[in-house]
Enzyme design. Structure first.
Site, PDB file in Angstrom:
ATOM      1  N   ILE A 163       0.736  -1.191   0.099  1.00  0.00           N
ATOM      2  CA  ILE A 163      -0.147   0.037  -0.146  1.00  0.00           C
ATOM      3  C   ILE A 163       0.959   1.480   0.064  1.00  0.00           C
ATOM      4  O   ILE A 163       2.070   1.197   0.463  1.00  0.00           O
ATOM      5  CB  ILE A 163      -0.961   0.104   1.122  1.00  0.00           C
ATOM      6  CG1 ILE A 163      -0.127  -0.087   2.426  1.00  0.00           C
ATOM      7  CG2 ILE A 163      -2.060  -1.064   1.131  1.00  0.00           C
ATOM      8  CD1 ILE A 163      -0.950   0.068   3.957  1.00  0.00           C
ATOM      9  N   TYR A 225      -7.702   7.257  -1.828  1.00  0.00           N
ATOM     10  CA  TYR A 225      -7.256   5.858  -1.334  1.00  0.00           C
ATOM     11  C   TYR A 225      -8.332   4.979  -1.219  1.00  0.00           C
ATOM     12  O   TYR A 225      -8.308   3.679  -1.980  1.00  0.00           O
ATOM     13  CB  TYR A 225      -6.754   6.026   0.004  1.00  0.00           C
ATOM     14  CG  TYR A 225      -6.537   4.770   0.775  1.00  0.00           C
ATOM     15  CD1 TYR A 225      -5.295   4.229   0.662  1.00  0.00           C
ATOM     16  CD2 TYR A 225      -7.503   4.128   1.369  1.00  0.00           C
ATOM     17  CE1 TYR A 225      -4.731   2.889   0.966  1.00  0.00           C
ATOM     18  CE2 TYR A 225      -6.889   2.594   2.132  1.00  0.00           C
ATOM     19  CZ  TYR A 225      -5.847   2.353   1.792  1.00  0.00           C
ATOM     20  OH  TYR A 225      -5.264   0.891   2.336  1.00  0.00           O
ATOM     21  N   SER A 226      -9.661   5.476  -0.981  1.00  0.00           N
ATOM     22  CA  SER A 226     -10.669   4.515  -1.290  1.00  0.00           C
ATOM     23  C   SER A 226     -11.164   4.321  -2.831  1.00  0.00           C
ATOM     24  O   SER A 226     -11.398   3.278  -3.060  1.00  0.00           O
ATOM     25  CB  SER A 226     -12.140   5.444  -0.549  1.00  0.00           C
ATOM     26  OG  SER A 226     -13.003   4.429  -0.608  1.00  0.00           O
ATOM     27  N   ALA A 228      -8.885   3.854  -5.047  1.00  0.00           N
ATOM     28  CA  ALA A 228      -8.129   3.081  -5.558  1.00  0.00           C
ATOM     29  C   ALA A 228      -8.461   1.687  -4.993  1.00  0.00           C
ATOM     30  O   ALA A 228      -8.442   0.405  -5.827  1.00  0.00           O
ATOM     31  CB  ALA A 228      -6.601   3.219  -5.052  1.00  0.00           C
ATOM     32  N   ARG A 262       0.950  -1.040  11.465  1.00  0.00           N
ATOM     33  CA  ARG A 262       2.076  -0.918  11.194  1.00  0.00           C
ATOM     34  C   ARG A 262       2.517   0.582  11.505  1.00  0.00           C
ATOM     35  O   ARG A 262       1.457   1.418  11.563  1.00  0.00           O
ATOM     36  CB  ARG A 262       2.612  -1.082   9.718  1.00  0.00           C
ATOM     37  CG  ARG A 262       1.533  -0.422   8.827  1.00  0.00           C
ATOM     38  CD  ARG A 262       1.760  -0.945   7.376  1.00  0.00           C
ATOM     39  NE  ARG A 262       2.985  -0.595   6.925  1.00  0.00           N
ATOM     40  CZ  ARG A 262       3.572  -1.343   5.537  1.00  0.00           C
ATOM     41  NH1 ARG A 262       2.617  -1.964   4.617  1.00  0.00           N
ATOM     42  NH2 ARG A 262       4.770  -0.872   5.084  1.00  0.00           N
TER      43      ARG A 262
END
Length: 334
Positions: A163, A225-226, A228, A262
Site C-alpha cells: 500500500i 485511497y478509497s 483505488a 504498522r
C-alpha cells in the site's frame, strides 16, 4: 346502553391499552377489570423475528466454522509476496516461512527486507529471495514478477499486499497525489497480476488481494485511497467472473482488513481516527487461511462482513455514525 354522562376516567390502577392488555370498560359507572389478551399478530411476529435471527446466526456460524485449512498444503508452495517489509506483510512472510513455503519478498525498503528475509530463514523457509522495488514506478511490477519466476521456476501464490499513502509534501486529495495513489494501490496490482497470471494458470494457483474496508464502505476524507481500493474490488471481481466462464482454475481471494498494524499507517491517521489497528499476526493468518482454502472473501475482524452487508441495506448512513470514529477537524486539515 351506557349513559355518557356517567362515564368516569379509569382509575390509575388500571392499565392503558396495549397489545397485550385491553383497557377497563366502564359501563354505567361499574368497572370491568382489564383482561390480558394477546394481540393476534404478536405471536407470529415474535416467531418470525426469532427464526430470522436464528437463521442469520446459523449462516454466520457456518461461514466461519467451515474451515478446511490444511497447513501442509503450503509446504513447498511458491509465493510472491509484496509489501513484505512491515506490518501485515511482514507477518505474512513469517507465517509462510513457518509453513515451509518458498518465498520471494518485495518492498521498497531494502534494509527492512533484509531483516525480514533473515528472520524467515530462521523460521525454516526452504528458499527466500528478495527484490527491492518501488511500485510507484510503472516498470517495477513486471521486473518483480520476472525475478520471482526466475528464482522459483513458477508461482503458486501471488499475494498483493503493498500500500502507499500520499507522497511526502503533497496533500492527500490533490490530482498529483491521486495519480500516485492509483499507480501504487491499483495499477501496479493489475500489472503484477497480468504478468503472473500465465504461471498461476499453469499451477492452478491463487491470487490473494489484501484490500481494505474502505474498498467496500466509503468514508470521509479518504477519497483517492478509497477510490483505488474500490477499483481493486471491481477489477478482481470482474476478473474472477472472466476466469470462471473460461474454465481457468485460478482462485481469487479478496481480503477486507481494517487499519494496518504498522507504524506508517498509525502515524498517517494519528489524531484523525479512533479506530484501532488490526493485530498483524492474526490478520495475516486470516489472509493465509483464506488463500489456501481458495475462499472468495476474507474479513478481518469478522464484523467487517456485517458492515459490508449493512452497506448494501443502508447505502446512505447518517453522518452521526461516521463522526463516532473520526476527528472531522483533523481529517479536513490533512
Amino acid at each position: 346502553m351506557a349513559n355518557l354522562s356517567t362515564l368516569q376516567p379509569p382509575s390509575p390502577g388500571f392499565k392503558r391499552f396495549s397489545c397485550l392488555s385491553l383497557p377497563s370498560i366502564w359501563i354505567t359507572g361499574m368497572p370491568v377489570p382489564a383482561t390480558s389478551v394477546p394481540c393476534p399478530s404478536a405471536g407470529p411476529q415474535r416467531t418470525m423475528k426469532v427464526l430470522l435471527l436464528t437463521g442469520l446466526g446459523a449462516l454466520f456460524f457456518a461461514y466461519y466454522w467451515d474451515d478446511n485449512f490444511d497447513p501442509a498444503s503450503l509446504q513447498g508452495a511458491r509465493v510472491l509476496l509484496t509489501g513484505a517489509n512491515a506490518g501485515v506483510g511482514e507477518e505474512l512472510a513469517y507465517h509462510y516461512a513457518r509453513l515451509g513455503s518458498h518465498l520471494v519478498l518485495t518492498a521498497h525498503t531494502e534494509a527492512l527486507l533484509q531483516k525480514v528475509v533473515g528472520n524467515c530463514r530462521k523460521l525454516g523457509a526452504p528458499k527466500v529471495f528478495y527484490i527491492a522495488a518501488d511500485m510507484a514506478s510503472p516498470e517495477a511490477p513486471e521486473s518483480v514478477v520476472q525475478f520471482a519466476l526466475d528464482k522459483l521456476g513458477g508461482l503458486d501464490y501471488l499475494v498483493l499486499n503493498h500500500i502507499g499513502g500520499a507522497p511526502a509534501g503533497t496533500r492527500a486529495r490533490t490530482p498529483q497525489a491521486t495519480r500516485w495513489l492509483m499507480q501504487v494501490n491499483f495499477l501496479s496490482y493489475v500489472q503484477l497480476t497480468s504478468r503472473a497470471l500465465p504461471s498461476l494458470t499453469d499451477s492452478k494457483g491463487s491470487l490473494v488481494v489484501v484490500s481494505s474496508l474502505l474498498g467496500r464502505v466509503p468514508t470521509s476524507f479518504s477519497t483517492p485511497y478509497s477510490a483505488a481500493k474500490f477499483a481493486l474490488d471491481g477489477f478482481f471481481g470482474s476478473l474472477r467472473r472472466e476466469l470462471d466462464v473460461q474454465d481457468v482454475n485460478v482462485a481469487i481471494t479478496m481480503c477486507v482488513l481494517g487499519l494496518r498494524d504498522r507504524a506508517s499507517a498509525a502515524e498517517a491517521v494519528r489524531g484523525v481516527t479512533r479506530v484501532k489497528a488490526s493485530p498483524g499476526p492474526k490478520a495475516a493468518l486470516a489472509v493465509i487461511r483464506g488463500g489456501a482454502t481458495r475462499a472468495a472473501g476474507v474479513f478481518y475482524p469478522w464484523r467487517f462482513h456485517l458492515l459490508c452487508l449493512l452497506r448494501r441495506w443502508l447505502p446512505r448512513p447518517r453522518a452521526w455514525f461516521i463522526r463516532q470514529d473520526l476527528n472531522v477537524t483533523a481529517a479536513a486539515a490533512a
